[in-house]
Design an enzyme around this catalytic site. Structure first.
Site, PDB file in Angstrom:
ATOM      1  N   SER A   1       6.634   6.657  13.214  1.00 30.66           N
ATOM      2  CA  SER A   1       6.464   5.382  12.519  1.00 30.66           C
ATOM      3  C   SER A   1       7.201   4.228  13.205  1.00 30.66           C
ATOM      4  O   SER A   1       8.039   4.421  14.075  1.00 30.66           O
ATOM      5  CB  SER A   1       6.936   5.523  11.087  1.00 30.66           C
ATOM      6  OG  SER A   1       8.208   4.954  10.921  1.00 30.66           O
TER       7      SER A   1
ATOM      8  N   ASP B   1       3.631  -1.598  11.307  1.00 32.71           N
ATOM      9  CA  ASP B   1       3.226  -0.239  10.970  1.00 32.71           C
ATOM     10  C   ASP B   1       2.616   0.366  12.228  1.00 32.71           C
ATOM     11  O   ASP B   1       1.829  -0.285  12.916  1.00 32.71           O
ATOM     12  CB  ASP B   1       2.198  -0.251   9.834  1.00 32.71           C
ATOM     13  CG  ASP B   1       1.991   1.150   9.306  1.00 32.71           C
ATOM     14  OD1 ASP B   1       2.589   1.494   8.270  1.00 32.71           O
ATOM     15  OD2 ASP B   1       1.247   1.928   9.946  1.00 32.71           O
TER      16      ASP B   1
ATOM     17  N   ASP C   1       0.808  -1.233   0.000  1.00 32.01           N
ATOM     18  CA  ASP C   1       0.000   0.000   0.000  1.00 32.01           C
ATOM     19  C   ASP C   1       0.840   1.282   0.000  1.00 32.01           C
ATOM     20  O   ASP C   1       0.339   2.348  -0.336  1.00 32.01           O
ATOM     21  CB  ASP C   1      -0.956   0.014   1.209  1.00 32.01           C
ATOM     22  CG  ASP C   1      -0.237  -0.218   2.540  1.00 32.01           C
ATOM     23  OD1 ASP C   1       1.014  -0.268   2.561  1.00 32.01           O
ATOM     24  OD2 ASP C   1      -0.922  -0.351   3.573  1.00 32.01           O
ATOM     25  N   HIS C   2       2.114   1.188   0.350  1.00 29.39           N
ATOM     26  CA  HIS C   2       2.941   2.398   0.468  1.00 29.39           C
ATOM     27  C   HIS C   2       3.650   2.765  -0.835  1.00 29.39           C
ATOM     28  O   HIS C   2       3.501   3.863  -1.353  1.00 29.39           O
ATOM     29  CB  HIS C   2       4.014   2.206   1.557  1.00 29.39           C
ATOM     30  CG  HIS C   2       3.520   2.385   2.963  1.00 29.39           C
ATOM     31  ND1 HIS C   2       2.580   1.577   3.532  1.00 29.39           N
ATOM     32  CD2 HIS C   2       3.859   3.292   3.917  1.00 29.39           C
ATOM     33  CE1 HIS C   2       2.351   1.979   4.775  1.00 29.39           C
ATOM     34  NE2 HIS C   2       3.118   3.024   5.033  1.00 29.39           N
TER      35      HIS C   2
ATOM     36  N   ARG D   1       9.113   2.208  11.458  1.00 26.38           N
ATOM     37  CA  ARG D   1      10.159   1.772  10.521  1.00 26.38           C
ATOM     38  C   ARG D   1      11.450   1.411  11.259  1.00 26.38           C
ATOM     39  O   ARG D   1      12.077   2.244  11.902  1.00 26.38           O
ATOM     40  CB  ARG D   1      10.395   2.829   9.441  1.00 26.38           C
ATOM     41  CG  ARG D   1      10.919   4.153   9.922  1.00 26.38           C
ATOM     42  CD  ARG D   1      10.860   5.215   8.823  1.00 26.38           C
ATOM     43  NE  ARG D   1       9.486   5.610   8.567  1.00 26.38           N
ATOM     44  CZ  ARG D   1       9.108   6.823   8.164  1.00 26.38           C
ATOM     45  NH1 ARG D   1       9.996   7.751   7.938  1.00 26.38           N
ATOM     46  NH2 ARG D   1       7.839   7.092   7.976  1.00 26.38           N
TER      47      ARG D   1
ATOM     48  N   ARG E   1      -0.531  12.361  10.266  1.00 28.18           N
ATOM     49  CA  ARG E   1       0.776  12.982  10.563  1.00 28.18           C
ATOM     50  C   ARG E   1       1.051  14.193   9.683  1.00 28.18           C
ATOM     51  O   ARG E   1       0.780  14.151   8.482  1.00 28.18           O
ATOM     52  CB  ARG E   1       1.910  11.961  10.337  1.00 28.18           C
ATOM     53  CG  ARG E   1       1.853  10.893  11.379  1.00 28.18           C
ATOM     54  CD  ARG E   1       3.040   9.949  11.349  1.00 28.18           C
ATOM     55  NE  ARG E   1       2.879   9.098  12.514  1.00 28.18           N
ATOM     56  CZ  ARG E   1       3.182   7.826  12.586  1.00 28.18           C
ATOM     57  NH1 ARG E   1       3.725   7.214  11.536  1.00 28.18           N
ATOM     58  NH2 ARG E   1       2.969   7.144  13.684  1.00 28.18           N
TER      59      ARG E   1
HETATM   60  C1  MIC Z   1       3.937   6.116   8.548  1.00 28.80           C
HETATM   61  O1  MIC Z   1       2.763   6.454   8.566  1.00 28.80           O
HETATM   62  O2  MIC Z   1       4.860   6.807   9.023  1.00 28.80           O
HETATM   63  C2  MIC Z   1       4.292   4.786   7.905  1.00 28.80           C
HETATM   64  C3  MIC Z   1       4.969   5.077   6.636  1.00 28.80           C
HETATM   65  O3  MIC Z   1       3.122   4.060   7.629  1.00 28.80           O
HETATM   66  C4  MIC Z   1       5.185   4.023   8.893  1.00 28.80           C
HETATM   67  C5  MIC Z   1       5.771   2.797   8.370  1.00 28.80           C
HETATM   68  C6  MIC Z   1       6.949   2.990   7.492  1.00 28.80           C
HETATM   69  O4  MIC Z   1       7.768   3.879   7.689  1.00 28.80           O
HETATM   70  O5  MIC Z   1       7.073   2.174   6.553  1.00 28.80           O
HETATM   71  C7  MIC Z   1       4.496   3.673  10.205  1.00 28.80           C
HETATM   72  O6  MIC Z   1       3.561   4.345  10.580  1.00 28.80           O
HETATM   73  O7  MIC Z   1       4.930   2.765  10.911  1.00 28.80           O
HETATM   74 FE1  SF4 Z   2      -0.131   4.740   5.131  1.00 29.93          FE
HETATM   75 FE2  SF4 Z   2       1.173   5.348   7.397  1.00 29.93          FE
HETATM   76 FE3  SF4 Z   2      -0.254   7.174   6.098  1.00 29.93          FE
HETATM   77 FE4  SF4 Z   2      -1.491   5.242   7.309  1.00 29.93          FE
HETATM   78  S1  SF4 Z   2      -0.256   6.825   8.265  1.00 29.93           S
HETATM   79  S2  SF4 Z   2      -1.944   6.005   5.267  1.00 29.93           S
HETATM   80  S3  SF4 Z   2      -0.117   3.527   7.003  1.00 29.93           S
HETATM   81  S4  SF4 Z   2       1.585   6.163   5.358  1.00 29.93           S
END
Ligand code: MIC
Ligand code: SF4
Length: 640
Positions: A533, A119, A64-65, A535, A379
């Protein structure tokens, strides 16, 4: 004494420890989810365990990313993940199907179960009465291998909801209010549990918006009871059999309680560039808006898009606004189309995208220089949108559509009557592209593109550690600061040497060169270091560059766990005033650090030049073994 929902679910899954607050516990994990940006690494780690098939009740691999395929790399990763899912017995959800959390809610979430996801927004499942926790990829790999998930038993924060929301005020505003009261670090060490008569006024997807966005509090997770509304949602999904009632006992007690009278809430908005910079929309009203994005795992369910479409029935979008829709899932897209409301969105001037994360992680949709962007995302950390010095505001779909119509930040209550929205009694499932696990995947070949690099090996800490302060940063440093995302960097998630070139890029472009030059580095930080996140690249890539110690005022939960997993020593200042005494470039010694870790010392000595002070090492006995081994993979190898 009566039990909370949290205690009931945790007690049913407890395999190590007891529910004493602050003690380490191990819980059985029923379900896992991964997304592609963290998933490639998680599956490489799972593969390294040598286990032939996932041991959970259900595991899903979502893409999805990384949807923008500007070269072979993301497409290669998608194929790699599909082959991994087929080989190891997972469901696979391909690109275009939607965001992991939304789909999981619709098709797989089960009240009372535990879910571990790579995630940080995995707590979305808490909207259905699950204990759903975000973790690093390695922890999820271990859960897929059938190992318990270890965590420090959080305190339980009871949030009592009374009355019901007024028209034009929605679920998003509830959590914006909690963020306004508690800040982005107010939930650290807690599970947020909702109770009280107001709960019954919120649908399962409203609740999921709240538990999802609750990740921004730094909380371990958030949970709602499973009640008649949960049943109604599962019924609409054709999954009545998955329902069980889980409600707190009347005499359950919480470690903290706050009350929110839903009727007194008004539309709220988080200003740039932190989810807790919350003000009433009316206080920000009048500012010109250039972009409005509706989507993300936080607010892109059918209800969210429907209320937007209905509001636009008699009004077009302002010509000054780029109005964009990122549906949460194929199910949302299908149902909205079948109901005829997609036509309203298109006619009103929407740019409709495929279902997925997209601009929420800087995969396109970057706003123009100096332009205000309103988003229903969770975010708005600085630069996350892809534009330096961005002006991103976070709000409800109602507030977003009001700005799309007027071209400026507008209190949606000014739009007049709240539109009636009727959701289908039975949803079109939209899951025709979800591949179920193969009965036997042992013969499936793993397809690896050239972008997938081998997992780096790490050496353990020396007896006495000596190194240099490579960087000193302040409070609330996010993992987006440490390991940025976006369309350029995300395709490198399965290649640590390549992605390491971008560590701390937006904070200090000289960081990588300095780290390489010393190869024994320490980073000094303030409070809530590593928020955001899950990550693990934010631990793994600095570790690859030689960072072995982090010394901060306090850590965010997932990041601290990731640091330990990759053998980085997570120290906190015993006396926060010492933060002022450590400058960038200083030489630091941790005398006899291995002995101190091994004997269980909770305070260790830090020497900086001619003076010294104490730092705290708050980790469990298991963590100490992992740190001494140089990380979880080394530790696990040593055990087998
Ligand atoms: C985010 O919203 O920051 C992400 C991208 O979904 C991350 C995961 C990632 O960095 O791949 C998260 O929320 O864990
Ligand atoms: Fe995707 Fe993270 Fe954004 Fe949710 S917050 S839509 S999981 S990038």
């Amino acid at each position: 004494m009566g039990k909370t929902v949290t205690e009931k679910i945790l007690a049913a899954h407890l395999v190590e420890g007891s529910l004493t607050r602050g003690a380490e516990i191990g819980i059985r994990i029923d379900q896992t989810l991964t997304q592609d940006a963290t998933g490639t690494m998680a599956y490489l780690e799972f593969e390294a365990t040598g286990i032939p098939r996932v041991k959970t009740e259900l595991s899903v691999c979502y893409v999805d990313h990384n949807l923008v395929q500007s070269d072979f790399r993301n497409a290669d990763d998608h194929r790699f993940l599909q082959s991994m899912a087929r080989r190891y017995g997972l469901y696979f959800s391909p690109p275009g199907n939607g965001i992991s959390h939304q789909i999981h809610l619709e098709r797989f979430g089960v009240p009372g179960k535990t879910l571990l996801g790579s995630d940080s927004h995995t707590p979305t499942g808490g909207g259905l009465g699950m204990i759903a926790i975000g973790a690093g990829g390695l922890d999820v790999a271990m859960a897929m291998a059938g190992k318990p998930f270890n965590l420090v038993m959080p305190k339980i924060y009871g949030i009592k909801l009374t009355n019901h929301l007024a028209p034009w005020v929605s679920a998003r505003d509830v959590l914006l209010e909690v963020l306004r009261r508690l800040s982005v670090k107010g939930g650290v060490g807690y599970i947020m549990e909702y109770f009280g008569p107001g709960v019954a006024t919120l649908s399962a997807t409203d609740r999921a918006s709240i538990t999802n966005f609750g990740a921004e509090l730094g909380a371990t997770t958030s949970v709602f009871p499973s009640d008649a509304n949960t049943l109604a949602f599962l019924e609409s999904q054709g999954r009545v059999g998955d329902w069980t009632e889980i409600i707190a006992d009347p005499d359950a007690s919480y470690d903290e309680v706050m009350e929110i009278d839903l009727a007194t809430l008004e539309p709220l908005i988080a200003c740039p560039s932190s989810p807790d910079k919350v003000v009433p929309v009316r206080e920000a009203a009048g500012k010109p808006v250039a972009q409005v994005l509706i989507g993300s795992c936080s607010n892109s369910s059918l209800r969210d898009l429907l209320v937007v479409a209905k509001t636009l029935e008699s009004r077009p979008v302002s010509v000054d606004v780029s109005f964009e829709i990122n549906p949460g899932s194929r199910q949302v897209l299908e149902n909205l189309t079948a109901m005829g409301d997609m036509l309203t969105l298109v006619r009103a001037g929407a740019r409709v995208h495929q279902a997925g994360c997209l601009g929420c992680i800087g995969m396109g949709q970057a706003p123009a220089t100096g332009a205000i962007s309103l988003r229903t995302f969770p975010r708005n950390f600085p630069g996350r949108s892809g534009t330096k010095d961005d002006q991103v505001y976070l709000c409800s779909p109602e507030t977003a559509v009001a700005a799309a119509i007027t071209g400026k930040i507008t209190d949606p209550r000014e739009l007049g009557e709240y539109p009636a929205c009727t959701l289908p009694a039975k949803y079109l499932p939209g899951d025709q592209r979800i591949e179920p696990p193969l009965a036997d995947g042992s013969g499936v070949a793993i397809i690896r593109g050239p972008n997938i690099a081998a997992f780096p090996e790490f050496t353990p800490l020396p007896e006495t550690w000596e190194g240099t302060v490579l960087l000193k940063v302040g409070d609330n440093i996010t993992t987006d600061h440490i390991m940025p995302a976006g369309a350029k960097i995300l395709p490198l998630r399965s290649n640590i040497p390549a992605i390491a070139e971008f560590v701390f890029n937006s904070v200090d472009e000289g960081f990588v060169a300095r780290a390489r030059a010393t190869n024994s580095g320490l980073v000094v930080g303030g409070d809530n270091y590593g928020q955001g996140s899950s990550r693990e690249h934010a631990a793994l890539a600095p570790r690859y560059l030689g960072v072995q110690v982090k010394l901060v005022k306090s850590f965010a939960r997932i990041h601290k766990a990731n640091l330990i997993n990759f053998g980085i020593l997570p120290l906190t200042f015993a006396n926060p005033a010492d933060y002022e005494r450590v400058e960038q470039g200083a030489a630091v010694t941790l005398p006899d650090i291995r002995k101190a870790i091994a004997r269980g010392a909770e305070e260790v000595e830090v020497r900086v030049g001619t003076f010294f002070f104490k730092a705290r090492l708050e980790v469990s006995a298991r963590h100490r073994e992992i740190l001494l081994a140089g990380g979880l993979l080394n530790w696990a190898k040593g055990k087998s």
